[in-house]
Scaffold this active site. Structure first.
Site, PDB file in Angstrom:
ATOM      1  CB  THR A   1      -0.903   0.012   1.247  1.00 46.24           C
ATOM      2  OG1 THR A   1      -1.798  -1.113   1.174  1.00 46.24           O
ATOM      3  CG2 THR A   1      -1.773   1.260   1.381  1.00 46.24           C
TER       4      THR A   1
ATOM      5  CG  ASN B   1      -5.293  -6.684  -0.580  1.00 45.77           C
ATOM      6  OD1 ASN B   1      -5.002  -6.206   0.524  1.00 45.77           O
ATOM      7  ND2 ASN B   1      -5.753  -7.909  -0.712  1.00 45.77           N
TER       8      ASN B   1
ATOM      9  CB  SER C   1      -9.984  -0.309   3.802  1.00 43.46           C
ATOM     10  OG  SER C   1      -8.658   0.144   3.801  1.00 43.46           O
TER      11      SER C   1
ATOM     12  N   GLY D   1      -1.518  -2.977   5.700  1.00 40.91           N
ATOM     13  CA  GLY D   1      -2.692  -3.816   5.941  1.00 40.91           C
ATOM     14  C   GLY D   1      -3.245  -3.580   7.328  1.00 40.91           C
TER      15      GLY D   1
HETATM   16  N1  GLY Z   1      -6.015  -3.841   1.401  1.00 39.40           N
HETATM   17  C1  GLY Z   1      -5.685  -3.525   2.719  1.00 39.40           C
HETATM   18  C2  GLY Z   1      -6.594  -2.546   3.330  1.00 39.40           C
HETATM   19  O1  GLY Z   1      -7.293  -1.838   2.620  1.00 39.40           O
HETATM   20  O2  GLY Z   1      -6.666  -2.494   4.522  1.00 39.40           O
END
Ligand code: GLY
Length: 561
Positions: free
Chosen positions: A372, A392, A443, A465
């Site tokens: 991210t 992701n 998320s 994450g």
């Molecule tokens: N894809 C990780 C999040 O949005 O938390």
């Protein structure tokens, strides 16, 4: 070992005072993962653009320079705050395609089909980044910067290429096996002679340049209609992808009411559902206020124990209560309530951990990754923007849209694909986050702006994450409780706990001393070294100017002007 592939650029140190100084600027500042992207933002500020204009240019440039997480094929969240105290939050999170179904990643027996929510084309939600960035520019930009100017740096970087650092070359080499499974990815990300990428190589992305030119010419339609849309649909047809022309045409980013909390006289502005980030952050800060946090040493036994126990309760609530607000009635007020936070920690003992099972029950999963990206901008007028964006996993599902040159997200895995089954991040969920057509997966992204006296004083955010929320929390505490400067705050070793796996407190390599580890173990915690967690960056606005701090865990860039 892969776990340590993303090793700290500078080695982390228990002595956080040893980090380099923050970057200082009297006027504008951009912090991001790549110097070309930060520089694209600075150029926009120099041309009279505001922080939003610059953020959009940075977002597009990151899609070229950091294709593992910067993206056109993914989604994210943006928080904006003007120096006059006006705030907004924008959700450009991906949406489940209309043809998605609750059990789409399960076989006939109801078992999860391994890897399908991560590696198939069906793992892609309808991308939101392009809609979000261009809508923010239209609604909140200065009006001084044309669309073509925003896209120009990204187009040049894709068309003419940019120079690979050693670290970036290593990253692309590391994913070579994954790229071989997708012809379009192999064509771009593997050298014709199959030799490894090296520092100094120029990395060109002609197909991506063409897509960016279409966006530059046609705006939102250049992505969601016409040639790009056709290429996305063709890519879906190469596998079991579900995104349709109608899904693309119908996609809209949404302005959501920001979540707002207070902490020790500061105002905390963050992202509400479909991100869990802001609500959990504020809930944890509310809980912390009940303890004499100022008297606990940074990363002392009591401090880590307290953060762990508070996070345990917060993540248990996340699993049960949060989902896309268009589909689920989130108990927002409860998460923001200081009374609820007080109630939630009523059984918190400083002597011993509370077993996760007694907080809530769930299942274990363990993963290592931080994919991210976060970028922040403050302009000459003190307007601030904080954006977190993602595919992701690194390079999403590793499928490039052939002919369009960008990776597709695998954000469908952020749904609870089966109750009790952890996603890639080890997070479990409930009905609140089950798959439904056109729903956004929950998320953890936590782009945040801290305000004082009605004006922004800090931007902060991180990838990671499930670890994003605890990363942002610790960066805020590092500044406002432990008196660190922004560089120290984002670089200092962190810990993480997320309720499940049971008892586990993740630490970074050499992140806490052996004595503290022993003390924590004696309170019932299991200590596990994870690797490095998050890549935070932020900007502090002081009376004398701006201080930018980027994480020592990765190649990052803070530029002022
Ligand atoms: N894809 C990780 C999040 O949005 O938390």
């Amino acid at each position: 070992m892969y776990k340590y592939f993303f090793l700290a650029f500078f080695s982390l140190s228990l002595n956080y005072a040893a980090y380099p100084d923050p970057v200082y600027s009297e006027s504008g500042m951009v912090v991001s993962l790549h110097h070309e992207a930060s520089s694209a933002g600075i150029k926009i500020l120099q041309k009279g653009g505001n922080a939003i204009d610059a953020a959009v240019a940075v977002g597009f440039a990151l899609a070229v320079t950091c294709p593992e997480n910067g993206n056109l094929g993914g989604g994210g969240f943006m928080i904006g705050a003007t120096s006059k105290g006006q705030i907004f939050s924008q959700d450009h999170r991906e949406k489940a395609p209309t043809r998605s179904t609750k059990n789409m990643f399960l076989d006939k027996a109801g078992s999860v089909i391994p890897q399908m929510s991560l590696t198939s084309r069906a793992s892609s939600g309808v991308p939101g980044t392009v809609h979000g960035l261009l809508t923010a520019w239209k609604d909140h930009g200065s009006g001084n910067i044309r669309l073509q100017q925003l896209l120009a740096p990204a187009i040049k970087l894709a068309d003419k290429g940019y120079v690979l650092s050693k670290r970036r070359a290593d990253l692309y080499n590391h994913y070579k096996t994954a790229f071989t499974k997708n012809d379009a990815a192999a064509k771009i990300f593997i050298k014709h002679d199959e030799s490894p990428w090296k520092q100094g190589d120029v990395f060109v992305q002609k197909d991506l340049a063409k897509t960016l030119k279409r966006i530059s010419k046609f705006g939102i339609s250049g992505f969601y209609n016409g040639t790009t849309a056709k290429l996305i649909i063709k890519e879906m047809e190469r596998g079991n992808g579900l995104i349709s022309h109608n899904d693309l045409k119908a996609y809209q980013s949404v302005y959501r009411e920001p979540v707002i909390g207070t902490f020790k006289g500061l105002e905390v502005i963050s992202m509400g559902p479909p991100s869990s980030g802001g609500l959990l952050l504020i809930h944890m800060l509310n809980a912390i206020e009940n303890f004499p946090i100022d008297t606990l040493g940074w990363n002392s036994t009591d401090y880590i124990h307290l953060l762990t126990e508070i996070a345990k309760r917060a993540y248990a609530d996340r699993a049960e209560h949060l989902g896309d607000p268009d589909f689920w009635n989130n108990p927002r007020d409860l998460f923001l309530s200081k009374k609820y936070a007080e109630k939630r920690i009523s059984n918190l003992s400083m002597e011993s951990h509370t077993p996760s099972k007694e907080v809530f029950s769930g299942i274990y999963n363990d993963n290592e990754s931080d994919e991210t990206t976060h970028y922040s901008i403050v302009d000459n007028d003190g307007n601030a923007v904080s954006v977190t964006s993602t595919l992701n996993q690194n390079f999403g599902n590793k499928h490039i849209v052939a002919g369009a040159g960008f990776f597709l997200n695998n954000e469908m895995d952020d749904f609870s694909i089966k109750p009790g089954t952890p996603n890639f991040w080890g997070l479990v969920g409930s009905k609140a986050n089950s798959i439904e057509p056109n729903k956004r997966p929950l998320s953890s992204m936590t782009p945040t702006i801290i305000m004082y006296d009605g004006a922004p004083i800090m931007t902060i955010g991180s990838p990671g994450g499930s670890k994003i929320i605890t990363t942002v929390l610790q960066c805020i505490l590092n500044v406002f409780i432990h008196d660190m400067n922004i560089k120290q705050a984002v670089c200092a070793p962190r810990i993480h706990h997320q309720w499940l796996p049971e008892n586990t407190v993740y630490i970074e390599p050499n992140g806490i001393s052996k004595d503290i580890i022993k003390n924590l173990q004696s309170r019932g915690h299991t200590i596990k070294t994870y690797g490095y967690m998050g890549v935070a960056n932020g900007i502090i606005i002081e009376d004398d100017g701006l201080y930018g701090g980027t994480d020592c865990r990765d190649e990052t860039s803070a530029i002022g002007y």
